[in-house]
Design a protein around this motif. Sequence first.
Motif, PDB file in Angstrom:
ATOM      1  N   GLU A 148       0.834  -1.208   0.000  1.00  0.00           N
ATOM      2  CA  GLU A 148       0.000   0.000   0.000  1.00  0.00           C
ATOM      3  C   GLU A 148       0.869   1.259   0.000  1.00  0.00           C
ATOM      4  O   GLU A 148       0.540   2.256  -0.652  1.00  0.00           O
ATOM      5  N   LEU A 149       1.991   1.210   0.736  1.00  0.00           N
ATOM      6  CA  LEU A 149       2.898   2.358   0.803  1.00  0.00           C
ATOM      7  C   LEU A 149       3.849   2.425  -0.392  1.00  0.00           C
ATOM      8  O   LEU A 149       4.631   3.370  -0.515  1.00  0.00           O
ATOM      9  N   GLY A 150       3.820   1.401  -1.247  1.00  0.00           N
ATOM     10  CA  GLY A 150       4.657   1.385  -2.450  1.00  0.00           C
ATOM     11  C   GLY A 150       6.130   1.139  -2.177  1.00  0.00           C
ATOM     12  O   GLY A 150       6.988   1.566  -2.951  1.00  0.00           O
ATOM     13  N   ILE A 151       6.443   0.420  -1.094  1.00  0.00           N
ATOM     14  CA  ILE A 151       7.849   0.220  -0.722  1.00  0.00           C
ATOM     15  C   ILE A 151       8.257  -1.249  -0.669  1.00  0.00           C
ATOM     16  O   ILE A 151       9.408  -1.557  -0.380  1.00  0.00           O
ATOM     17  N   ARG A 152       7.321  -2.163  -0.960  1.00  0.00           N
ATOM     18  CA  ARG A 152       7.624  -3.590  -0.788  1.00  0.00           C
ATOM     19  C   ARG A 152       8.844  -4.023  -1.585  1.00  0.00           C
ATOM     20  O   ARG A 152       9.651  -4.829  -1.121  1.00  0.00           O
ATOM     21  N   GLU A 153       9.005  -3.486  -2.794  1.00  0.00           N
ATOM     22  CA  GLU A 153      10.140  -3.889  -3.640  1.00  0.00           C
ATOM     23  C   GLU A 153      11.481  -3.395  -3.102  1.00  0.00           C
ATOM     24  O   GLU A 153      12.532  -3.833  -3.559  1.00  0.00           O
ATOM     25  N   ARG A 154      11.460  -2.544  -2.090  1.00  0.00           N
ATOM     26  CA  ARG A 154      12.703  -2.029  -1.494  1.00  0.00           C
ATOM     27  C   ARG A 154      12.966  -2.634  -0.119  1.00  0.00           C
ATOM     28  O   ARG A 154      13.843  -2.185   0.602  1.00  0.00           O
ATOM     29  N   ILE A 155      12.195  -3.675   0.217  1.00  0.00           N
ATOM     30  CA  ILE A 155      12.387  -4.378   1.488  1.00  0.00           C
ATOM     31  C   ILE A 155      12.890  -5.787   1.183  1.00  0.00           C
ATOM     32  O   ILE A 155      12.253  -6.537   0.460  1.00  0.00           O
ATOM     33  N   ASP A 156      14.055  -6.118   1.731  1.00  0.00           N
ATOM     34  CA  ASP A 156      14.637  -7.455   1.561  1.00  0.00           C
ATOM     35  C   ASP A 156      14.411  -8.255   2.835  1.00  0.00           C
ATOM     36  O   ASP A 156      14.754  -7.795   3.923  1.00  0.00           O
ATOM     37  N   ILE A 157      13.854  -9.445   2.696  1.00  0.00           N
ATOM     38  CA  ILE A 157      13.646 -10.332   3.837  1.00  0.00           C
ATOM     39  C   ILE A 157      14.735 -11.396   3.784  1.00  0.00           C
ATOM     40  O   ILE A 157      14.884 -12.097   2.795  1.00  0.00           O
ATOM     41  N   VAL A 158      15.511 -11.496   4.863  1.00  0.00           N
ATOM     42  CA  VAL A 158      16.658 -12.405   4.922  1.00  0.00           C
ATOM     43  C   VAL A 158      16.496 -13.327   6.126  1.00  0.00           C
ATOM     44  O   VAL A 158      16.140 -12.860   7.216  1.00  0.00           O
ATOM     45  N   ARG A 159      16.742 -14.601   5.934  1.00  0.00           N
ATOM     46  CA  ARG A 159      16.672 -15.558   7.045  1.00  0.00           C
ATOM     47  C   ARG A 159      17.781 -15.245   8.043  1.00  0.00           C
ATOM     48  O   ARG A 159      18.877 -14.836   7.686  1.00  0.00           O
ATOM     49  N   THR A 160      17.485 -15.468   9.320  1.00  0.00           N
ATOM     50  CA  THR A 160      18.456 -15.217  10.376  1.00  0.00           C
ATOM     51  C   THR A 160      19.643 -16.166  10.224  1.00  0.00           C
ATOM     52  O   THR A 160      19.462 -17.379  10.182  1.00  0.00           O
ATOM     53  N   PRO A 161      20.857 -15.614  10.148  1.00  0.00           N
ATOM     54  CA  PRO A 161      22.041 -16.471  10.035  1.00  0.00           C
ATOM     55  C   PRO A 161      22.467 -16.988  11.402  1.00  0.00           C
ATOM     56  O   PRO A 161      21.959 -16.522  12.425  1.00  0.00           O
ATOM     57  N   PRO A 162      23.410 -17.909  11.446  1.00  0.00           N
ATOM     58  CA  PRO A 162      23.987 -18.286  12.750  1.00  0.00           C
ATOM     59  C   PRO A 162      24.586 -17.040  13.414  1.00  0.00           C
ATOM     60  O   PRO A 162      25.025 -16.114  12.729  1.00  0.00           O
ATOM     61  N   PHE A 163      24.601 -17.024  14.746  1.00  0.00           N
ATOM     62  CA  PHE A 163      25.095 -15.854  15.465  1.00  0.00           C
ATOM     63  C   PHE A 163      26.520 -15.491  15.049  1.00  0.00           C
ATOM     64  O   PHE A 163      26.876 -14.315  15.033  1.00  0.00           O
ATOM     65  N   SER A 164      27.311 -16.482  14.682  1.00  0.00           N
ATOM     66  CA  SER A 164      28.696 -16.209  14.274  1.00  0.00           C
ATOM     67  C   SER A 164      28.757 -15.323  13.030  1.00  0.00           C
ATOM     68  O   SER A 164      29.741 -14.632  12.805  1.00  0.00           O
ATOM     69  N   GLU A 165      27.688 -15.313  12.218  1.00  0.00           N
ATOM     70  CA  GLU A 165      27.669 -14.507  10.991  1.00  0.00           C
ATOM     71  C   GLU A 165      26.970 -13.160  11.166  1.00  0.00           C
ATOM     72  O   GLU A 165      26.970 -12.327  10.264  1.00  0.00           O
ATOM     73  N   LEU A 166      26.357 -12.936  12.338  1.00  0.00           N
ATOM     74  CA  LEU A 166      25.617 -11.697  12.569  1.00  0.00           C
ATOM     75  C   LEU A 166      26.485 -10.439  12.462  1.00  0.00           C
ATOM     76  O   LEU A 166      26.070  -9.469  11.826  1.00  0.00           O
ATOM     77  N   PRO A 167      27.684 -10.418  13.036  1.00  0.00           N
ATOM     78  CA  PRO A 167      28.490  -9.196  12.929  1.00  0.00           C
ATOM     79  C   PRO A 167      28.751  -8.784  11.480  1.00  0.00           C
ATOM     80  O   PRO A 167      28.651  -7.602  11.144  1.00  0.00           O
ATOM     81  N   GLN A 168      29.052  -9.743  10.627  1.00  0.00           N
ATOM     82  CA  GLN A 168      29.318  -9.430   9.220  1.00  0.00           C
ATOM     83  C   GLN A 168      28.063  -8.890   8.544  1.00  0.00           C
ATOM     84  O   GLN A 168      28.120  -7.949   7.762  1.00  0.00           O
ATOM     85  N   LEU A 169      26.913  -9.463   8.885  1.00  0.00           N
ATOM     86  CA  LEU A 169      25.655  -9.002   8.303  1.00  0.00           C
ATOM     87  C   LEU A 169      25.342  -7.581   8.764  1.00  0.00           C
ATOM     88  O   LEU A 169      24.958  -6.730   7.957  1.00  0.00           O
ATOM     89  N   LEU A 170      25.528  -7.307  10.046  1.00  0.00           N
ATOM     90  CA  LEU A 170      25.291  -5.951  10.550  1.00  0.00           C
ATOM     91  C   LEU A 170      26.249  -4.948   9.910  1.00  0.00           C
ATOM     92  O   LEU A 170      25.886  -3.798   9.667  1.00  0.00           O
ATOM     93  N   ALA A 171      27.455  -5.405   9.602  1.00  0.00           N
ATOM     94  CA  ALA A 171      28.454  -4.516   8.999  1.00  0.00           C
ATOM     95  C   ALA A 171      28.076  -4.102   7.576  1.00  0.00           C
ATOM     96  O   ALA A 171      28.612  -3.126   7.053  1.00  0.00           O
ATOM     97  N   THR A 172      27.128  -4.813   6.960  1.00  0.00           N
ATOM     98  CA  THR A 172      26.719  -4.446   5.596  1.00  0.00           C
ATOM     99  C   THR A 172      25.736  -3.287   5.591  1.00  0.00           C
ATOM    100  O   THR A 172      25.434  -2.745   4.532  1.00  0.00           O
TER     101      THR A 172
END
Length: 196
Positions: A148-172
Amino acid sequence: RRGLKVPLVYDAHTLLMSELPYYPLGLPDSLKRSLGRWMDGWMPKLADHTVCVTDTIRDKLVGSAGMNPDKVSVITNGVEVEHFDPARLGTHAPGNGRSLIFTGNLAEYQGIDLLVRAFGEVAPKVSDVRLKIVSDSSFEPYEALARELGIRERIDIVRTPPFSELPQLLATADIAVNPRVDCDGVPVKLLNYMAA
């Protein structure tokens, strides 16, 4: 506890009186709040000691729930800062554009509705911004609003990675967001964001 005769410690990282109303139990919010208040006053008293993560929780348990102050301590949440050490992660090569990131479940108390609406305000003004939602929860309850807000195509849904990979993901991401506006405790995601 009785059989083994070991001390029982209750971890009060939140209060049910404020969080239970967000759960879809088919009950009125006022009843869920009352039920949560009753549980907050009953469950911690079953333990030998209660540990709270904030003074707010402690004050409510001692004041509203009538707990003995000598049986309640405050030990704030911590974060393993070395897990987020930039030297260990290497250098960050950001992608094109700007990015926001949210990590965690998509329960109503998280404020995802507010997050989507706020992103709906930002997206038209910042043409290259994207929102990354990292969660194992379904985004389905928010699909209609995002479209409805016209933003769905700009939202990426990503599965939660193992905690060991979280810092790298946050760094992006350029900005980590926590849309939760009401919380007696301290969301661990906030500490992870700050460490990153």
